[in-house]
Design a protein around this motif. Sequence first.
Motif, PDB file in Angstrom:
ATOM      1  N   LEU A  10       0.770  -1.121   0.083  1.00  0.00           N
ATOM      2  CA  LEU A  10      -0.145  -0.192   0.095  1.00  0.00           C
ATOM      3  C   LEU A  10       0.817   1.324  -0.056  1.00  0.00           C
ATOM      4  CD1 LEU A  10      -2.873   1.148   0.171  1.00  0.00           C
ATOM      5  CD2 LEU A  10      -2.560   1.216   2.663  1.00  0.00           C
ATOM      6  N   TYR A  21       0.386  -6.743   1.576  1.00  0.00           N
ATOM      7  CA  TYR A  21      -0.826  -7.966   1.481  1.00  0.00           C
ATOM      8  C   TYR A  21      -0.023  -9.084   0.798  1.00  0.00           C
ATOM      9  CZ  TYR A  21      -3.548  -4.105   2.922  1.00  0.00           C
ATOM     10  OH  TYR A  21      -3.966  -2.670   3.619  1.00  0.00           O
ATOM     11  N   ARG A  32     -14.711  -4.714  -1.382  1.00  0.00           N
ATOM     12  CA  ARG A  32     -15.192  -4.278  -0.010  1.00  0.00           C
ATOM     13  C   ARG A  32     -15.810  -5.270   1.041  1.00  0.00           C
ATOM     14  NH1 ARG A  32     -18.187  -0.822  -1.912  1.00  0.00           N
ATOM     15  NH2 ARG A  32     -20.263  -1.518  -1.056  1.00  0.00           N
ATOM     16  N   PHE A  39     -11.086  -3.925   1.885  1.00  0.00           N
ATOM     17  CA  PHE A  39     -11.146  -2.531   2.165  1.00  0.00           C
ATOM     18  C   PHE A  39     -12.315  -1.966   2.648  1.00  0.00           C
ATOM     19  CE2 PHE A  39      -7.354  -3.336  -0.835  1.00  0.00           C
ATOM     20  CZ  PHE A  39      -6.467  -2.899   0.019  1.00  0.00           C
ATOM     21  N   ASP A  41     -13.622   0.229   4.432  1.00  0.00           N
ATOM     22  CA  ASP A  41     -13.792   1.726   4.853  1.00  0.00           C
ATOM     23  C   ASP A  41     -13.716   2.540   3.411  1.00  0.00           C
ATOM     24  OD1 ASP A  41     -14.313   1.366   7.308  1.00  0.00           O
ATOM     25  OD2 ASP A  41     -12.247   1.565   7.776  1.00  0.00           O
ATOM     26  N   ASP A  42     -13.595   1.957   2.326  1.00  0.00           N
ATOM     27  CA  ASP A  42     -13.438   2.643   0.952  1.00  0.00           C
ATOM     28  C   ASP A  42     -14.555   2.190   0.208  1.00  0.00           C
ATOM     29  OD1 ASP A  42     -12.801   3.594  -1.543  1.00  0.00           O
ATOM     30  OD2 ASP A  42     -10.610   2.806  -1.633  1.00  0.00           O
ATOM     31  N   GLN A 214      -7.287   3.028  -3.267  1.00  0.00           N
ATOM     32  CA  GLN A 214      -5.936   2.468  -2.785  1.00  0.00           C
ATOM     33  C   GLN A 214      -4.891   2.337  -3.878  1.00  0.00           C
ATOM     34  OE1 GLN A 214      -6.501   1.777   0.581  1.00  0.00           O
ATOM     35  NE2 GLN A 214      -8.653   2.641   0.380  1.00  0.00           N
TER      36      GLN A 214
END
Length: 221
Positions: A10, A21, A32, A39, A41-42, A214
Amino acid sequence: MSDSLARLVLLLPNGQEGGTYPLKPDITRIGRQQGNILFLDDPYVSPLHATFQRTSSNSMTVRDENSLNGLFLRLREKTPLEHNDAMLIGKQLFLFEKIQAPPPDEDGFDPHTDAPSPVWGSPYSQYWGRVMQLISGGKRGNAILLGGEQVDMGRERGQITFPGDRYISAIHARISFLNGQYALEDLGSRNGTFIRIRKEHHLKHNDVLIIGEQLLRVEFQ
């Protein structure tokens, strides 16, 4: 060689590295709500966004899973452009469209003089393409016509400028049309020029991808 062929790193907005990752030996899914890497919260990441798949002992592909906001790859070299390709330059999202010259009019001759007859309508210009700004909600914004051999884009220099976008370099990217070929290239910009992956891409070491908000670098191990 370890079972994990590659990992994602990231990249943070300040240029530093965030978390890592590891990618699974066979298939890794990102989303998500669904997948091995989430992710949560994206909001720009789709429930299932992309799939990484190992294709041999030393190669891997990434595939867009019909995500809403797409999967984008940072350009490393001059890259062919296709009709309806999406491009990300700074915070500007564009759709590229080819403009084809009209075909010759088979009936464009006067039978009495055997000479070409004028055709009603505006004269054909030498524009060969256009970029359409895509704005939040999937709406289309301004359309910008492209002509000549090349069109440069930047914050300060070029035929197309975006003085208010600090993520765009002074001179950032170039769209060209030479020998019948459409192409996009980055001009050494700080934040890169990205093109949307239509279906699948064979990954290389240090490829940089955008998934939602991201920014991820692929590292082979």
